[in-house]
Scaffold this motif. Structure first.
Motif, mmCIF file in Angstrom:
data_model
loop_
_atom_site.group_PDB
_atom_site.id
_atom_site.type_symbol
_atom_site.label_atom_id
_atom_site.label_comp_id
_atom_site.label_asym_id
_atom_site.label_seq_id
_atom_site.Cartn_x
_atom_site.Cartn_y
_atom_site.Cartn_z
ATOM 1 N N ARG A 9 36.208 37.008 33.584
ATOM 2 C CA ARG A 9 35.299 36.985 32.598
ATOM 3 C C ARG A 9 34.396 35.443 32.413
ATOM 4 N N ASP A 28 40.820 36.133 37.597
ATOM 5 C CA ASP A 28 41.240 37.290 37.436
ATOM 6 C C ASP A 28 42.931 37.414 37.701
ATOM 7 N N VAL A 176 30.966 37.707 37.501
ATOM 8 C CA VAL A 176 32.242 38.431 37.375
ATOM 9 C C VAL A 176 32.497 39.371 38.523
#
Length: 286
Positions: A9, A28, A176
């Protein structure tokens, strides 16, 4: 592993202002870290309850063992008194050998009960101060649980990318799904006070002093920038900006100086980080 993590994010965009300590991105591996922390928190609560239960149980056992010791001491006293009575009766042939042997057996039994009670008292001693072995073990398990929770919190902190200082996001280097590179996730700069770096020929540096006024121009700016000399490096190096003059010395030695822009010029230049400028320093006599 944190080194294999990718950006999950991004919370900011280029040009956005951020505060010091603000989370700007998450990796992640954050879900795994959050699950590990939840497990560590549960284990910590379980170890707290276990320590409380062990302490209460040991205190109760200690009290019971002390009561048993008092009872055993009283029984032993009575058994010894009975043996002494039977021994006196034997001197006058007023008792039997069976009763004497039974009195001796009762003394031995009472002594054994007392020894057992004393052993249990020793086993549970230290409960009030927390030095009893079972309590110490439970306390160490609680310490381990606290350490595991601290490690889980540290892992979560490593799974977040935070701004080291307040500033503006100048460039995002990892999007991302991408791994952060040696350039980091993004570049954040404080644009409230812009500075410029000028290269001065070593033959002219002795004419430069702190506080001198500086005027700078650039093709991308509608008006000149102004500021003052704020720093003079002490290392002589090669020039990195080449002059467009054909006769310019490409191997000239230079000294880099730092110019602090005025408030108005900082506002004008804040949208052009790394802009190339040409400066003129107002030395004495000019």
């Amino acid at each position: 592993q944190a080194g294999d993590a990718r950006i999950a994010r991004l919370m900011v965009a280029e040009g956005q202002r951020v505060a010091a300590g603000e989370t700007v991105a998450e990796l992640d591996n954050m879900p795994a870290f959050l699950a590990a922390r939840a497990s560590a928190e549960s284990n910590l609560e379980a170890q707290k309850a276990a320590l409380k239960q062990v302490r209460a149980s040991i205190l109760a056992s200690l009290a019971e063992s002390r009561a048993d010791q008092l009872s055993a001491e009283a029984s032993l006293t009575l058994a010894k008194q009975e043996l002494e009575r039977q021994t006196r009766l034997a001197a006058s042939a007023s008792t039997t050998q069976v009763l004497i042997e039974q009195a001796r057996a009762n003394v031995a039994k009472a002594q054994a009960e007392l020894d057992r009670a004393v052993a249990f008292v020793r086993r549970y001693s230290g409960a009030e101060t927390g030095s009893q072995s079972d309590i110490v073990l439970a306390a160490r398990n609680l310490d381990v649980a606290r350490t595991n929770l601290a490690r889980a919190n540290a892992d979560i902190a490593a799974g977040r990318v935070v701004a080291p200082r307040a500033g503006t996001v100048l460039e995002i280097h990892a999007r991302v799904g991408e791994k952060p590179t040696g350039s980091g996730v993004m570049t954040i700069g404080d644009l409230t006070q812009m500075t410029a770096e000028l290269e001065v020929y070593q033959t002219d540096i002795q004419r430069v002093a702190l506080g001198q006024s500086v005027t700078m121009t650039a093709q991308a700016l509608p008006a000149p920038l102004t500021g003052r000399v704020a720093g003079i490096r002490q290392i002589v190096g090669r020039q990195s900006v080449m002059s467009t003059e054909p006769a310019a010395n490409a191997d000239a030695r230079i000294v880099r100086i730092t110019v602090a822009l005025d408030a108005g010029s900082s506002l004008q230049a804040r949208s052009f980080t790394n802009l190339e400028v040409v400066g003129r320093i107002g030395t004495q006599g000019e």
